[in-house]
Write a protein that holds these residues in place. Structure first.
Motif, PDB file in Angstrom:
ATOM      1  N   LYS A 163      32.703  33.956  25.049  1.00  0.00           N
ATOM      2  CA  LYS A 163      33.371  35.315  25.200  1.00  0.00           C
ATOM      3  C   LYS A 163      32.379  36.642  24.888  1.00  0.00           C
ATOM      4  O   LYS A 163      31.686  36.320  23.808  1.00  0.00           O
ATOM      5  CB  LYS A 163      34.675  35.703  24.484  1.00  0.00           C
ATOM      6  N   PHE A 168      41.821  30.257  38.551  1.00  0.00           N
ATOM      7  CA  PHE A 168      41.658  31.687  38.077  1.00  0.00           C
ATOM      8  C   PHE A 168      41.863  31.806  36.626  1.00  0.00           C
ATOM      9  O   PHE A 168      42.787  31.268  36.094  1.00  0.00           O
ATOM     10  CB  PHE A 168      42.637  32.517  38.888  1.00  0.00           C
ATOM     11  N   ARG A 169      41.102  32.642  35.916  1.00  0.00           N
ATOM     12  CA  ARG A 169      41.227  32.698  34.514  1.00  0.00           C
ATOM     13  C   ARG A 169      40.520  34.351  33.999  1.00  0.00           C
ATOM     14  O   ARG A 169      39.450  34.390  34.300  1.00  0.00           O
ATOM     15  CB  ARG A 169      40.605  31.628  33.679  1.00  0.00           C
ATOM     16  N   ASP A 170      41.331  35.023  33.645  1.00  0.00           N
ATOM     17  CA  ASP A 170      40.962  36.202  33.112  1.00  0.00           C
ATOM     18  C   ASP A 170      40.261  35.930  31.656  1.00  0.00           C
ATOM     19  O   ASP A 170      40.777  36.025  30.700  1.00  0.00           O
ATOM     20  CB  ASP A 170      42.253  37.303  32.919  1.00  0.00           C
ATOM     21  N   VAL A 171      38.849  36.242  31.600  1.00  0.00           N
ATOM     22  CA  VAL A 171      38.164  35.665  30.403  1.00  0.00           C
ATOM     23  C   VAL A 171      38.181  36.751  29.365  1.00  0.00           C
ATOM     24  O   VAL A 171      38.406  36.605  28.351  1.00  0.00           O
ATOM     25  CB  VAL A 171      36.815  35.049  30.857  1.00  0.00           C
ATOM     26  N   GLU A 172      38.018  38.080  29.980  1.00  0.00           N
ATOM     27  CA  GLU A 172      37.806  39.053  29.134  1.00  0.00           C
ATOM     28  C   GLU A 172      38.629  40.152  29.946  1.00  0.00           C
ATOM     29  O   GLU A 172      38.519  40.429  31.128  1.00  0.00           O
ATOM     30  CB  GLU A 172      36.462  39.702  28.863  1.00  0.00           C
ATOM     31  N   PRO A 173      39.524  40.973  28.875  1.00  0.00           N
ATOM     32  CA  PRO A 173      40.069  42.184  29.628  1.00  0.00           C
ATOM     33  C   PRO A 173      39.363  43.036  30.205  1.00  0.00           C
ATOM     34  O   PRO A 173      38.081  43.474  29.654  1.00  0.00           O
ATOM     35  CB  PRO A 173      40.969  42.764  28.508  1.00  0.00           C
ATOM     36  N   HIS A 174      39.771  44.060  31.041  1.00  0.00           N
ATOM     37  CA  HIS A 174      38.788  45.101  31.667  1.00  0.00           C
ATOM     38  C   HIS A 174      39.337  46.555  31.302  1.00  0.00           C
ATOM     39  O   HIS A 174      40.413  46.505  30.971  1.00  0.00           O
ATOM     40  CB  HIS A 174      38.964  44.878  33.146  1.00  0.00           C
TER      41      HIS A 174
END
Length: 205
Positions: free
Chosen positions: A180, A199-205
């Motif tokens: 990360k 699908f995977r949200d690795v880091e928040p935006h």
């Protein structure tokens, strides 16, 4: 404008299915490549990034590399398309990506194979691509670490292209880990990766 794709796994077998169904599903993987490239053409993208595991093994049967080569060869493009060796189809002296293989030798000029750990391609005056290939089917090194960090006076759009796993689970051994924050640490504006098939949200935006 980029089109980012990965994990075609051309040549993958499905032995649990009836033979006719297995053949249809296996061939469908090759047929969809044409639709992906048609999309790139219709959207007039500046580059196509193919982020690894394009073949299910490094030495696929002839029908798979020949089928992809035929699809690529019928295009009359100037936009670059990049092929990245992944952990299923790593860059070895026997693989389709080796300079001596007929697949590699037959590729049209617009297709570029990421075949160096320090691969750099100037897309234009304002954008640059960095790529790092897999050289084996498994490894614990973070390939992204080979991409140089952004220098203070570098205001170009910086794009990374690597293949590896993004999940972090205590006690789980990760294959070619992508930590990360790695993209931000290297000063990348976009990091094109393969390996994760959902699908995977690795880091928040």
């Amino acid at each position: 404008k980029l089109l980012h794709t990965a994990d075609w796994h051309l040549g993958r077998r499905f032995p649990s299915m009836p033979r006719d169904g297995e053949i249809r599903l296996t061939r469908a993987r090759l047929e969809v490549i044409g639709r992906i490239l048609d999309l790139a053409e219709s959207r007039q993208v500046d580059a196509v990034l193919c982020a690894g595991d394009l073949f299910d093994e490094s030495v696929p049967d002839t029908e798979w590399w020949r089928g992809l080569l035929d699809e690529l060869s019928r295009r009359r493009w100037t936009r670059p398309l990049f092929l990245l060796p992944g952990n299923h189809d790593p860059l070895t002296t026997r693989s389709v990506y080796d300079a001596s293989h007929p697949f590699r030798k037959g590729l049209p000029a617009y297709v570029h194979v990421v075949d160096r750990d320090d691969y750099v391609f100037e897309l234009n005056d304002g954008a640059v691509l960095y790529g790092v290939p897999c050289r084996s089917e498994a490894g614990q090194s973070a390939l992204i670490d080979a991409i140089p960090r952004r220098e203070a006076d570098d205001d170009r759009l910086r794009i990374g292209l690597v293949h590896g796993q993004t999940f972090d689970i205590d006690g789980h051994q990760t294959n070619f880990p992508i930590p990360k924050g790695a993209a931000a640490d290297r000063g990348l504006d976009y990091l094109a990766i393969g390996d994760t098939h959902s699908f995977r949200d690795v880091e928040p935006h």
